[in-house]
Design a protein around this motif. Structure first.
Motif, PDB file in Angstrom:
ATOM      1  N   LEU A   1       0.817  -1.208   0.000  1.00 31.72           N
ATOM      2  CA  LEU A   1       0.000   0.000   0.000  1.00 31.72           C
ATOM      3  C   LEU A   1       0.853   1.263   0.000  1.00 31.72           C
ATOM      4  CD1 LEU A   1      -2.734  -1.361   2.352  1.00 31.72           C
ATOM      5  CD2 LEU A   1      -3.156  -0.407   0.098  1.00 31.72           C
ATOM      6  N   ILE A   2       1.994   1.209   0.693  1.00 30.16           N
ATOM      7  CA  ILE A   2       2.906   2.363   0.656  1.00 30.16           C
ATOM      8  C   ILE A   2       3.364   2.618  -0.771  1.00 30.16           C
ATOM      9  CG2 ILE A   2       5.241   3.097   1.297  1.00 30.16           C
ATOM     10  CD1 ILE A   2       4.740   1.814   4.053  1.00 30.16           C
ATOM     11  N   ASP A   3       3.610   1.525  -1.519  1.00 31.08           N
ATOM     12  CA  ASP A   3       4.108   1.685  -2.886  1.00 31.08           C
ATOM     13  C   ASP A   3       3.067   2.245  -3.847  1.00 31.08           C
ATOM     14  OD1 ASP A   3       6.880   0.036  -4.082  1.00 31.08           O
ATOM     15  OD2 ASP A   3       6.535   0.260  -1.965  1.00 31.08           O
ATOM     16  N   THR A   4       1.787   2.288  -3.433  1.00 28.89           N
ATOM     17  CA  THR A   4       0.784   2.925  -4.285  1.00 28.89           C
ATOM     18  C   THR A   4       0.943   4.436  -4.287  1.00 28.89           C
ATOM     19  OG1 THR A   4      -0.846   3.079  -2.479  1.00 28.89           O
ATOM     20  CG2 THR A   4      -0.887   1.090  -3.834  1.00 28.89           C
ATOM     21  N   SER A   5       1.550   5.004  -3.240  1.00 31.55           N
ATOM     22  CA  SER A   5       1.637   6.470  -3.141  1.00 31.55           C
ATOM     23  C   SER A   5       3.047   6.998  -2.946  1.00 31.55           C
ATOM     24  CB  SER A   5       0.757   6.961  -1.981  1.00 31.55           C
ATOM     25  OG  SER A   5       1.163   6.371  -0.747  1.00 31.55           O
ATOM     26  N   ILE A   6       4.016   6.126  -2.635  1.00 33.02           N
ATOM     27  CA  ILE A   6       5.359   6.607  -2.299  1.00 33.02           C
ATOM     28  C   ILE A   6       6.046   7.260  -3.494  1.00 33.02           C
ATOM     29  CG2 ILE A   6       6.567   4.444  -2.829  1.00 33.02           C
ATOM     30  CD1 ILE A   6       8.304   4.940  -0.352  1.00 33.02           C
ATOM     31  N   VAL A   7       5.720   6.814  -4.711  1.00 27.34           N
ATOM     32  CA  VAL A   7       6.412   7.355  -5.880  1.00 27.34           C
ATOM     33  C   VAL A   7       5.936   8.757  -6.253  1.00 27.34           C
ATOM     34  CG1 VAL A   7       6.829   5.067  -6.845  1.00 27.34           C
ATOM     35  CG2 VAL A   7       4.799   6.336  -7.535  1.00 27.34           C
ATOM     36  N   ASN A   8       4.760   9.159  -5.755  1.00 28.82           N
ATOM     37  CA  ASN A   8       4.180  10.441  -6.185  1.00 28.82           C
ATOM     38  C   ASN A   8       5.113  11.616  -5.939  1.00 28.82           C
ATOM     39  OD1 ASN A   8       1.983   8.918  -6.836  1.00 28.82           O
ATOM     40  ND2 ASN A   8       0.663   9.681  -5.218  1.00 28.82           N
ATOM     41  N   VAL A   9       5.830  11.586  -4.805  1.00 26.95           N
ATOM     42  CA  VAL A   9       6.689  12.722  -4.452  1.00 26.95           C
ATOM     43  C   VAL A   9       8.041  12.642  -5.158  1.00 26.95           C
ATOM     44  CG1 VAL A   9       5.596  13.095  -2.217  1.00 26.95           C
ATOM     45  CG2 VAL A   9       7.509  11.508  -2.389  1.00 26.95           C
TER      46      VAL A   9
ATOM     47  N   ILE B   1       5.106  -5.207 -13.155  1.00 23.04           N
ATOM     48  CA  ILE B   1       5.421  -6.503 -12.537  1.00 23.04           C
ATOM     49  C   ILE B   1       5.325  -6.393 -11.009  1.00 23.04           C
ATOM     50  CG2 ILE B   1       7.248  -8.220 -12.205  1.00 23.04           C
ATOM     51  CD1 ILE B   1       8.248  -7.461 -15.030  1.00 23.04           C
ATOM     52  N   GLN B   2       5.814  -5.293 -10.455  1.00 21.55           N
ATOM     53  CA  GLN B   2       5.711  -5.071  -9.013  1.00 21.55           C
ATOM     54  C   GLN B   2       4.238  -5.039  -8.579  1.00 21.55           C
ATOM     55  OE1 GLN B   2       6.649  -1.166  -7.486  1.00 21.55           O
ATOM     56  NE2 GLN B   2       7.892  -2.007  -5.834  1.00 21.55           N
TER      57      GLN B   2
ATOM     58  N   TYR C   1      18.155  11.039  -0.067  1.00 17.27           N
ATOM     59  CA  TYR C   1      18.829  10.090  -0.958  1.00 17.27           C
ATOM     60  C   TYR C   1      18.327  10.317  -2.385  1.00 17.27           C
ATOM     61  CZ  TYR C   1      19.848   7.890   3.532  1.00 17.27           C
ATOM     62  OH  TYR C   1      20.257   7.663   4.826  1.00 17.27           O
ATOM     63  N   GLU C   2      18.540   9.361  -3.275  1.00 24.20           N
ATOM     64  CA  GLU C   2      18.052   9.440  -4.646  1.00 24.20           C
ATOM     65  C   GLU C   2      16.785   8.599  -4.795  1.00 24.20           C
ATOM     66  OE1 GLU C   2      19.298  11.330  -7.129  1.00 24.20           O
ATOM     67  OE2 GLU C   2      20.686  12.171  -5.645  1.00 24.20           O
ATOM     68  N   TRP C   3      16.021   8.839  -5.862  1.00 21.47           N
ATOM     69  CA  TRP C   3      14.723   8.179  -6.032  1.00 21.47           C
ATOM     70  C   TRP C   3      14.797   6.644  -6.046  1.00 21.47           C
ATOM     71  CZ3 TRP C   3      13.896   4.919 -10.062  1.00 21.47           C
ATOM     72  CH2 TRP C   3      14.669   5.074 -11.224  1.00 21.47           C
ATOM     73  N   PRO C   4      15.873   5.980  -6.559  1.00 22.03           N
ATOM     74  CA  PRO C   4      15.868   4.518  -6.542  1.00 22.03           C
ATOM     75  C   PRO C   4      15.689   3.911  -5.150  1.00 22.03           C
ATOM     76  CG  PRO C   4      17.570   5.284  -8.042  1.00 22.03           C
ATOM     77  CD  PRO C   4      17.064   6.500  -7.310  1.00 22.03           C
TER      78      PRO C   4
ATOM     79  N   CYS D   1      13.214  -1.960 -10.486  1.00 22.48           N
ATOM     80  CA  CYS D   1      12.717  -0.579 -10.603  1.00 22.48           C
ATOM     81  C   CYS D   1      13.834   0.411 -10.265  1.00 22.48           C
ATOM     82  CB  CYS D   1      11.528  -0.347  -9.676  1.00 22.48           C
ATOM     83  SG  CYS D   1       9.955  -1.034 -10.247  1.00 22.48           S
ATOM     84  N   GLY D   2      14.554   0.139  -9.177  1.00 25.16           N
ATOM     85  CA  GLY D   2      15.625   1.029  -8.752  1.00 25.16           C
ATOM     86  C   GLY D   2      16.780   1.078  -9.734  1.00 25.16           C
ATOM     87  N   GLN D   3      16.962   0.010 -10.518  1.00 25.62           N
ATOM     88  CA  GLN D   3      18.074  -0.050 -11.458  1.00 25.62           C
ATOM     89  C   GLN D   3      17.686   0.374 -12.876  1.00 25.62           C
ATOM     90  OE1 GLN D   3      19.382  -4.129 -11.030  1.00 25.62           O
ATOM     91  NE2 GLN D   3      20.845  -3.581  -9.421  1.00 25.62           N
ATOM     92  N   SER D   4      16.443   0.814 -13.046  1.00 24.47           N
ATOM     93  CA  SER D   4      15.967   1.192 -14.386  1.00 24.47           C
ATOM     94  C   SER D   4      16.799   2.343 -14.944  1.00 24.47           C
ATOM     95  CB  SER D   4      14.491   1.596 -14.325  1.00 24.47           C
ATOM     96  OG  SER D   4      13.693   0.521 -13.889  1.00 24.47           O
ATOM     97  N   THR D   5      17.084   2.269 -16.232  1.00 26.15           N
ATOM     98  CA  THR D   5      17.901   3.300 -16.884  1.00 26.15           C
ATOM     99  C   THR D   5      17.085   4.193 -17.815  1.00 26.15           C
ATOM    100  OG1 THR D   5      18.462   1.724 -18.647  1.00 26.15           O
ATOM    101  CG2 THR D   5      19.991   1.899 -16.771  1.00 26.15           C
ATOM    102  N   ASN D   6      15.820   3.835 -18.052  1.00 28.31           N
ATOM    103  CA  ASN D   6      14.945   4.712 -18.830  1.00 28.31           C
ATOM    104  C   ASN D   6      13.519   4.553 -18.314  1.00 28.31           C
ATOM    105  OD1 ASN D   6      13.345   2.750 -20.608  1.00 28.31           O
ATOM    106  ND2 ASN D   6      15.459   2.181 -21.147  1.00 28.31           N
ATOM    107  N   ILE D   7      12.649   5.454 -18.711  1.00 28.23           N
ATOM    108  CA  ILE D   7      11.310   5.525 -18.135  1.00 28.23           C
ATOM    109  C   ILE D   7      10.474   4.288 -18.441  1.00 28.23           C
ATOM    110  CG2 ILE D   7      10.316   6.771 -20.097  1.00 28.23           C
ATOM    111  CD1 ILE D   7       9.458   7.223 -16.350  1.00 28.23           C
ATOM    112  N   TRP D   8      10.629   3.705 -19.642  1.00 25.92           N
ATOM    113  CA  TRP D   8       9.771   2.578 -20.002  1.00 25.92           C
ATOM    114  C   TRP D   8      10.216   1.286 -19.331  1.00 25.92           C
ATOM    115  CZ3 TRP D   8       5.485   4.422 -21.090  1.00 25.92           C
ATOM    116  CH2 TRP D   8       5.355   5.606 -21.813  1.00 25.92           C
ATOM    117  N   GLU D   9      11.508   1.171 -19.025  1.00 31.80           N
ATOM    118  CA  GLU D   9      11.945   0.063 -18.167  1.00 31.80           C
ATOM    119  C   GLU D   9      11.270   0.159 -16.808  1.00 31.80           C
ATOM    120  OE1 GLU D   9      16.096  -0.505 -17.477  1.00 31.80           O
ATOM    121  OE2 GLU D   9      16.596  -0.597 -19.602  1.00 31.80           O
TER     122      GLU D   9
END
Length: 523
Positions: A22-30, A106-107, A160-163, A91-99
């Motif tokens: 449930l945290i992951d449903t909103s944590i990325v917004n910021v 999948i998550q 920290y960084e977004w990843p 997700c943290g290791q993604s190098t472009n937006i579509w990855e």
């Protein structure tokens, strides 16, 4: 039933997994702004990071009962934890937006299973007399998760960084996987279940579910970005959602072995009412968590961390109240008497918030209204869940739990979409009304402009520059006042949805003497 140390290890494992999902449903917004910069993505592209997770969630949740029976609940849960953890790392290791979008999808597949299956595992962990405690722990995660997501995300992005908003899932996921292997066991009914042969699986139902519910979630997530029905893209997926949902309903009502047995809704009036109330609960929970941070950060200038800390006491009160409400239900207090209090309480919260919205509001102004929100949510979650499942047993209970979970998720998506669109369009309309009352020929307006011009000149601006800055400042004041009016109206609109549910309380059937809620069958 487990006891002692094993029991509480299982509790910690599944509640943490539920919270993570449930945290992951909103944590990325910021973190979206930082992602746009690092991944060279547009705002429209980065919005798919949120949308893909929600789409996967809402597809998987109603199928969890079938998948748990087909593969064994522990095996399915373990697979979902591993999938969620692995996808978080990717997700943290993604190098472009579509990855990132692909790995978020999948998550979401793994996360949807965690949400639905954690409830069933908690229920099997507690003896019947302690079921309200198990439900309370699950409900605490449902309410606290979306609330602390932006707070945690804001703290991580600041330091920290977004990843790292994804990497924090990895140690918890590893521990959960180990504890699942060591401590979680399938109950006898799951062990003895005979998997369906591949030829008997409702493949058409699965396809129509993915097409209908997936397209609907996509429209709700992307509609505002694409300007709704002005977009051919949104119109196409709206058509696909109608075809898919109608086809899915027809298929599941006529198939001999449906993937989601919708006929259970026709066998229980309380479940049908509970499904609608779950939609309203999801609407209020996610819409209020969505609109309040926007107001605090855009109008009052609060940080994401500050906003999260303001929301936290109300969420904690909900968690504290869950066992209390469970004891009330266990003691024989009918849900049809508790629910009206919860709906009225949430309306009072919304009305109170509409009166507190002002340009000078501080953190203390929202403390008590948000506590009232937490109290109201506690009076809604458990009664709706137990009322929906009362008198339902066996596979029907699993189907009912999956349906109400999916509908609550859709309610949240509708709430966020509706509130977002309402804010955007109402601000434009209210601005016209506010601006019409401001005239450059009005003495008060002229006095304000002269004062602003003098202020900017005192800071070194030339007369012409200071005059332009004064007009811009006046326009900003009009916009701020417009926003204040609109946010107040938005909270009243959210409250109205809850108030309109009160007549439904008259339709709730009281449980028959000796009738129990078979939560043990809720996969």
């Amino acid at each position: 039933m487990e006891t002692g140390f094993t029991k509480w290890i299982i509790v910690i494992t599944v509640v943490m997994c539920c919270l993570l999902e449930l945290i992951d449903t909103s944590i990325v917004n910021v973190a979206l702004t930082q992602m746009m910069g690092n991944l060279s993505a547009t705002q429209q592209e980065v919005s798919w990071v949120v949308a893909s997770y929600g789409i996967a969630n809402v597809i998987v949740i109603p199928m969890t009962g079938f998948l748990a029976e087909q593969f064994g609940r522990r095996n399915y849960y373990l697979f979902s934890v591993i999938l969620f953890t692995l996808a978080s790392m990717l997700c943290g290791q993604s190098t472009n937006i579509w990855e990132l979008v692909a790995f978020r999808f999948i998550q979401g597949i793994g996360g949807g299973a965690l949400m639905a299956t954690s409830q069933a595992i908690l229920i099997d962990t507690f003896p019947p007399k302690q079921l309200p405690l198990g439900q309370a722990l699950f409900g605490m995660g449902v309410i606290i998760g979306p609330t602390i997501g932006p707070t945690l995300g804001g703290w991580i992005v600041t330091n920290y960084e977004w990843p790292w908003i994804f990497y924090v899932n990895i140690p918890v996921g590893i521990m959960a996987s180990i504890f699942t292997v060591l401590f979680i066991r399938d109950p006898e009914r799951i062990k003895n279940a005979i998997p369906r042969p591949l030829r008997e699986i409702d493949w058409l139902g699965i396809f129509l579910l993915i097409l209908g519910v997936g397209s609907l979630q996509l429209v709700l997530e992307q509609g505002e970005t694409e300007d709704w029905f002005e977009s051919l893209y949104i119109n196409f997926f709206t058509l696909m959602s109608v075809i898919g949902v109608v086809g899915f309903i027809w298929r599941e009502l006529t198939a001999k072995q449906p993937i989601v047995d919708l006929r259970v809704l026709t066998r229980s009036r309380n479940l049908a009412i509970g499904a609608f109330l779950s939609f309203i609960l999801g609407f209020g929970l996610f819409a209020s968590v969505f609109v309040f941070p926007i107001f605090c950060q855009r109008i009052l200038g609060f940080t994401a961390e500050q906003t999260g800390y303001i929301l936290l006491p109300g969420a904690l009160l909900s968690g504290f109240m869950m066992p209390v409400v469970g004891k009330m239900i266990q003691g024989g207090v009918p849900q049809k008497y508790i629910l009206p209090v919860g709906f009225i309480t949430f309306f009072l919260f919304s009305y109170w918030m509409s009166t507190q919205i002002s340009p000078t509001a501080g953190e203390s102004d929202f403390f008590w209204p948000l506590l009232l929100r937490g109290f109201g949510l506690a009076l809604l979650f458990l009664p709706i869940t137990t009322m929906s499942l009362s008198g339902i047993s066996g596979k029907d209970a699993g189907q009912a739990a999956g349906l109400t979970g999916m509908i609550r998720q859709l309610g949240g998506s509708f709430g966020v979409a509706l509130v977002g669109t309402y804010l955007e369009r109402s601000i434009a309309q209210n601005r016209v009304g506010v601006a019409s009352n401001v005239s450059l020929y009005d003495p008060e307006t002229q006095q304000r402009l002269q004062g602003l011009t003098a202020s900017f000149m005192s800071k070194g601006a030339s007369f012409l520059d200071a005059q332009q800055q004064a007009y811009a400042a006046l326009s900003g004041m009009i916009m701020k006042q417009t926003s204040i009016i609109t946010y107040g109206q938005t909270f009243l609109m959210i409250g109205a949805f809850f108030l309109l549910c009160l007549p439904l309380m008259l339709l709730i059937q009281r449980a028959k003497p000796g009738e129990k809620v078979d939560l043990n069958a809720a996969h």
